[in-house]
Design a protein around this motif. Structure first.
Motif, short mmCIF file in Angstrom:
data_model
loop_
_atom_site.label_atom_id
_atom_site.label_comp_id
_atom_site.label_asym_id
_atom_site.label_seq_id
_atom_site.Cartn_x
_atom_site.Cartn_y
_atom_site.Cartn_z
N SER A 331 53.65 33.63 48.68
CA SER A 331 52.39 33.91 47.99
C SER A 331 52.64 33.92 46.49
CB SER A 331 51.83 35.26 48.44
OG SER A 331 51.62 35.28 49.84
N SER A 395 42.64 28.83 48.14
CA SER A 395 43.70 29.78 48.48
C SER A 395 44.99 29.12 48.94
CB SER A 395 43.21 30.75 49.56
OG SER A 395 42.85 30.05 50.73
N ARG A 423 50.35 30.28 49.33
CA ARG A 423 49.07 30.99 49.35
C ARG A 423 48.81 31.66 48.01
NH1 ARG A 423 47.36 36.26 51.08
NH2 ARG A 423 49.54 36.77 51.52
N LEU A 425 46.96 34.29 45.67
CA LEU A 425 46.39 35.63 45.81
C LEU A 425 45.23 35.82 44.84
CD1 LEU A 425 49.77 37.56 45.95
CD2 LEU A 425 48.33 36.95 47.89
N GLU A 474 51.56 42.09 45.11
CA GLU A 474 50.84 42.07 46.39
C GLU A 474 51.01 43.42 47.08
OE1 GLU A 474 50.48 39.12 50.31
OE2 GLU A 474 52.08 38.86 48.84
#
Length: 542
Positions: A331, A395, A423, A425, A474
């Motif tokens: 991510s 995304s 991915r 965020l 995250e």
């Protein structure tokens, strides 16, 4: 009645209280604290039937005896230890049974079971205590497996070659105490004895040592501290060098940390490190042997500095295919970093077929400015960096490379296309910050934010700066780890027993109330300031 009798079964009566009482001693030989006794065996009788739990590991004997000669048996309510060897004169022996003797029914261990006796007229009564710490503990690290050993200075053995003269064991919190010691000078070590040999394995067991001589006298109380770490202590050397197809290969006796080469020609050389092997490539054949000065370093900073004569000639051997590995599934927020590892050094890239796609019709074209190699001579590790603005709503971003995008130094191409997803965020889902300070006084620090799997998520290298901050994180459970980078080389350096170099210290943030390492953070949260305290170095604290 006949039917009922035919179905009847014998069974143990049910019910009754569970036996929670440990076995108690009725008698023993020799009696505890006996003097002027030289027993050939130790016999202990209990008030109930007993059994033994791994006596070869769990019974700690000091000073050193040959455990291979000792036979320990349990019969009904009696334990018998046959020594089968001569004992030293005027010496206090301690047999600490720990939890090895248990009752036969519920496995309740006998409490504080020790047999202490002296072959001379007095019982030695000096003690040494302290604490052990494992610098890189894993989830299964058990401090009860850490042994502390004292070796007499006149002995020619150490923790890697022979069991110690005095030996003790840490408790579940890492604290230890060695008792019934005599006056003298000793060398002190600790190790995580996972294979129950009573000595450390120099390749795969955590260990620690204290450089200074430990002098034990009635007038001085000694407190020891050990920081255990794992590293391969074997001698580092070049085993062989040979042609490998059109390349040239070096084979060392263990894994490498760093490698460099020098030569005084105009040929373009590159290399690939694979654990204990280095394969050197040339961008063209070379008719004569080429003089190469090689510099290799292992994990404990031992070096090999050698001159080799390498050949780079045409070969009939089929060339190895070029393979590519991408660390996908990560991510990111705004800064997308994509790490690619190749089986051989690269020679060229076709940028036209290298893109990051974020919907069916739109993509970012990768350009040379977005790429960086770890080393100009080690072109097998490539990082692509791309800034993606928060305003872009997609995304999933996919790194896409068709076949024949990458060409290696042997003119081989990737035969398979490459796709790897990442991915993106959203800003509102992220935690704002984890901040704090490192209270150690160290000049150079490596501060790492770890996830629940102990993987490094973010890292800071700081000099003369105690405060730190990790932003836009995250949500999840994290840990903070700090490495004192004493030599400023940007990596943790393990101990070197031969040179007496201690490991660089490693410590974690601990919650002052729960003593937990875990830090929970959620979207929109700010955590801190947190204070990370240092730990003592391995040594004699007083």
């Amino acid at each position: 009645m006949l039917l009922l009798l035919g179905c009847a079964k014998q069974s143990t009566p049910q019910g009754g209280p569970i036996d929670e009482d440990p076995p108690n001693i009725i008698s023993q030989y020799p009696e505890n604290q006996s003097i002027n006794t030289v027993p050939e065996e130790i016999i202990i009788e209990f008030d109930e039937y007993i059994k033994l739990d791994n006596p070869s590991k769990n019974i700690i004997i000091t000073p050193r005896l040959d455990k291979d000669k000792i036979i320990t048996t349990a019969l009904k309510n009696r334990v018998r230890v046959d020594l089968n060897q001569e004992l030293e004169e005027n010496t206090t022996y301690v047999f600490n049974f720990q939890k090895s003797v248990q009752d036969a029914s519920e496995s309740n261990p006998a409490q504080n079971l020790k047999v202490v006796f002296s072959t001379g007229p007095t019982i030695d009564s000096l003690t040494v205590q302290g604490r052990v710490n494992v610098l890189f503990p894993d989830r299964n690290t058990n401090y009860r497996d850490v042994l502390i050993g004292l070796y007499r200075t006149q002995d020619t053995t150490d923790l890697f070659t022979s069991p110690p003269y005095y030996i003790g064991q840490a408790d579940s919190t890492g604290n230890f105490q060695l008792e019934n010691l005599r006056e003298g000078e000793f060398l002190a070590y600790a190790w995580l004895d996972e294979n129950n040999t009573l000595k450390a394995e120099g390749k795969n067991e955590n260990f620690a040592f204290i450089k200074d001589t430990l002098t034990i006298t009635p007038e001085t109380e000694k407190l020891l501290h050990f920081n255990l770490a794992k590293s391969d202590q074997g001698e580092f050397k070049l085993n062989r060098s040979t042609e490998s197809g059109s390349a040239y290969q070096l084979v060392f006796n263990k894994g490498l940390r760093d490698f460099a080469l020098q030569h005084s020609t105009d040929y373009n050389l590159s290399f690939k490190i694979n654990d204990d092997r280095v394969k050197i490539y040339s961008d063209q054949t070379i008719p004569d042997s080429l003089s190469l000065q090689i510099f290799a370093t292992d994990s404990i900073l031992q070096t090999v500095d050698s001159l080799v004569w390498a050949k780079f000639q045409e070969s009939d051997r089929a060339k190895e295919e070029l393979s590519v590995t991408v660390a996908s599934g990560k991510s990111f927020f705004e800064n997308l970093k994509m790490d690619l590892t190749f089986s051989k050094p690269l020679a060229a890239i076709n940028y036209d077929s290298l893109q990051v796609v974020y919907d069916s019709a739109q993509f970012y074209q990768i350009t040379p400015e977005m790429l960086s190699f770890k080393d100009s001579l080690r072109r097998d590790q490539l990082q692509i960096q791309l800034f993606v603005p928060d305003s872009l709503n997609q995304s999933i971003f996919t790194l896409s490379a068709s076949d024949s995008t990458f060409q290696d130094v042997e003119n081989q191409y990737n035969l398979q296309s490459i796709t790897a997803n990442f991915r993106k965020l959203k800003r509102e889902s992220l935690a704002d910050e984890i901040s704090g300070s490192v209270n150690t006084g160290a000049t150079n620090l490596i501060i790492q934010l770890l996830n629940s799997k102990e993987e490094v998520i973010k890292e800071l290298e700081q000099s003369n700066q105690a405060d730190f901050s990790f932003k836009l994180i995250e949500p999840g459970i994290y840990r903070l780890r700090v490495i004192e980078d004493t030599n400023g080389n940007g990596v943790w350096d393990p101990p070197n027993f031969a040179t007496g170099r201690q490991p660089e210290l490693v410590y974690y943030f601990l919650d002052p109330e729960t003593q937990s390492k875990d830090i929970t953070i959620r979207g929109g949260w700010t955590v801190g300031p947190l204070v990370i305290q240092s730990i003592p170095k391995s040594g004699i604290l007083n």
